[in-house]
Enzyme design. Structure first.
Site, PDB file in Angstrom:
ATOM      1  N   SER A  20       0.859  -1.122  -0.139  1.00 61.20           N
ATOM      2  CA  SER A  20      -0.062   0.046   0.030  1.00 61.20           C
ATOM      3  C   SER A  20       0.845   1.365   0.077  1.00 61.20           C
ATOM      4  CB  SER A  20      -0.833   0.114   1.086  1.00 61.20           C
ATOM      5  OG  SER A  20      -1.982  -0.733   0.905  1.00 61.20           O
ATOM      6  N   LYS A  26       0.359   3.479  -2.922  1.00 64.06           N
ATOM      7  CA  LYS A  26      -0.760   4.265  -3.075  1.00 64.06           C
ATOM      8  C   LYS A  26      -0.523   5.693  -3.383  1.00 64.06           C
ATOM      9  CE  LYS A  26      -4.295   0.896  -1.176  1.00 64.06           C
ATOM     10  NZ  LYS A  26      -3.724  -0.351  -0.995  1.00 64.06           N
TER      11      LYS A  26
HETATM   12  N1  GLU Z   1      -2.453  -5.672  -2.010  1.00 64.56           N
HETATM   13  C1  GLU Z   1      -3.079  -5.661  -0.849  1.00 64.56           C
HETATM   14  C2  GLU Z   1      -4.686  -5.496  -0.983  1.00 64.56           C
HETATM   15  O1  GLU Z   1      -5.025  -4.776  -2.026  1.00 64.56           O
HETATM   16  C3  GLU Z   1      -2.746  -4.030  -0.102  1.00 64.56           C
HETATM   17  C4  GLU Z   1      -2.414  -4.334   1.239  1.00 64.56           C
HETATM   18  C5  GLU Z   1      -1.722  -3.218   1.935  1.00 64.56           C
HETATM   19  O2  GLU Z   1      -0.960  -2.937   1.839  1.00 64.56           O
HETATM   20  O3  GLU Z   1      -2.655  -2.567   2.608  1.00 64.56           O
HETATM   21  O4  GLU Z   1      -5.247  -6.173  -0.445  1.00 64.56           O
END
Ligand code: GLU
Length: 303
Positions: free
Chosen positions: A63, A66
Site C-alpha cells: 500500500s 498508493k
Molecule cells: N495488496 C493489498 C490489497 O489490496 C494491499 C494491502 C496493503 O498494503 O494495505 O489487499
C-alpha cells in the site's frame, strides 16, 4: 545532523521489538518473509541517503505505492480527482465494503483499497498504462532502474483478490470506475507487487519533502498539492491507527502490509523503514517504533 549515527542508535533501541508482530498472512508470498528483517533509511533533500540494517534489501511495498499513484494522478489530472474520492479517515478496515454503500460508491480516502482503486482507475484513463507509469516514476525518482514488479506477489494478489474485485465492481455500479474492472485490477495488483528497498523508497518520496519538486528539480506537484498529500498521509496513511501514529510519530506516513512505512519531514528529509512483523492494524511493529524514536530523538516532527 549525523543521520548515520542516529540510525544506528534507533536500530539498537528497537532491536528488542524486531520479530514482534506477524507478517501479513493473506497471501503466501508475504507470509513467508523472515520476520526478523529490519532496515531503515533517511534521504536528505539533496539525495544523500543513509541507512542501517536491511536497508538495501527489496521488499513488497504494497500500500505504500498508493501515495505515489495518488501523486501521479493529481499531477496528470488535477484536483477533479477529489470529486471521486474523499479525504477523511474511514474508521473501517482498509478493505471494507460497508461504508461504500452508505456513501454512494465514493471511497472515504485514497489510501483505503477502494480509494486506491479509484486513483489507479484515474491514472489508467490519464496515461493508458497506470502500473508502468508508476514503475517508471519510481525508477526515476530513486535512481534505481532495477525496481520491478514481483510476478509471484501479483499473481497471489489476483488469486486472493475477491474482495478487491468486489469493491471495484461495487464502485463501478455507482459509475465511479471508468475502465473495465478486470484491467483495473491487473494494474492495481501490479502496483501492490512493486519491490523496493528502504533506500529506494526514501529517495522516491523526496518530492513530498521538497514541496512537490522532483529529484531533477522539475515540478511534479504544486506546493499546495504536496501539502494535501502529506495531510492525507497524516490522517489516513496508517490504516485504522492513523491517530495513534500521529500521536507517537507526528509525521505524515504511509504503511503497507509488506512491513514498510514511509514518513516525511517536510523541508528536511524522508524516511523509510521495513520490518515485516505487523500489529493488529497492519502496521510494522518495529517500523513504527523506529519512527517514534526518530522524532523523539531529533524533535523533527511537524508539531
Ligand atoms: N495488496 C493489498 C490489497 O489490496 C494491499 C494491502 C496493503 O498494503 O494495505 O489487499
Amino acid at each position: 545532523m549525523d543521520y548515520q549515527h542516529l540510525l544506528e542508535r534507533i536500530a539498537a533501541d528497537v532491536a528488542p521489538l524486531i520479530g514482534s508482530g506477524t507478517p501479513a498472512e493473506y497471501i503466501p508470498a508475504l507470509a513467508g518473509v523472515d520476520p526478523r528483517r529490519f532496515g531503515m533509511a533517511i534521504a536528505d533533500l539533496e539525495g544523500n541517503v543513509f541507512g542501517t540494517g536491511d536497508w538495501r534489501v527489496p521488499f513488497s511495498t504494497q500500500s505504500i505505492t498508493k501515495v505515489f499513484a495518488l501523486a501521479l494522478a493529481l499531477a496528470e489530472g488535477g484536483d477533479s480527482l477529489w470529486e471521486r474520492v474523499g479525504r477523511e479517515p474511514s474508521g473501517n478496515p482498509f478493505n471494507s465494503l460497508v461504508q461504500l454503500e452508505y456513501e454512494n460508491g465514493i471511497p472515504r480516502n485514497p489510501f483505503i483499497n477502494a480509494g486506491a482503486l479509484v486513483v489507479t482507475d484515474r491514472l489508467q484513463t490519464l496515461t493508458g498504462d497506470a502500473s508502468s507509469e508508476l514503475l517508471d516514476f519510481l525508477r526515476q525518482e530513486s535512481g534505481n532502474p532495477d525496481i520491478g514488479f514481483d510476478a509471484e506477489v501479483a499473481a497471489s494478489e489476483h488469486e486472493h483478490g475477491d474482495r478487491n474485485a468486489a469493491v471495484a465492481h461495487f464502485m463501478a455500479s455507482y459509475g465511479n470506475i471508468d475502465n473495465p474492472v478486470p484491467a483495473l485490477l491487473d494494474h492495481y495488483f501490479w502496483q501492490c507487487s512493486i519491490e523496493m528497498t528502504c533506500a529506494d523508497l526514501a529517495l522516491a518520496a523526496r518530492f513530498l519533502a521538497r514541496h512537490g519538486l522532483r529529484s531533477d528539480g522539475s515540478r511534479l506537484l504544486t506546493r499546495s498539492e504536496a501539502k494535501q498529500i502529506n495531510a492525507v498521509m497524516m490522517t489516513c496513511g496508517t490504516y485504522d491507527a492513523a491517530g495513534e501514529f500521529a500521536y507517537r510519530v507526528g509525521l505524515p506516513g504511509k504503511s503497507g502490509v509488506g512491513g514498510g512505512i514511509i514518513a516525511v519531514v517536510p523541508g528536511r528529509c524522508t524516511l523509510a523503514v521495513w520490518s515485516p512483523g505487523l500489529d493488529a492494524q497492519g502496521n510494522s511493529v518495529a517500523g513504527a517504533a523506529a519512527l517514534d524514536r526518530f522524532t523523539t530523538l531529533t524533535g523533527l516532527s511537524v508539531f
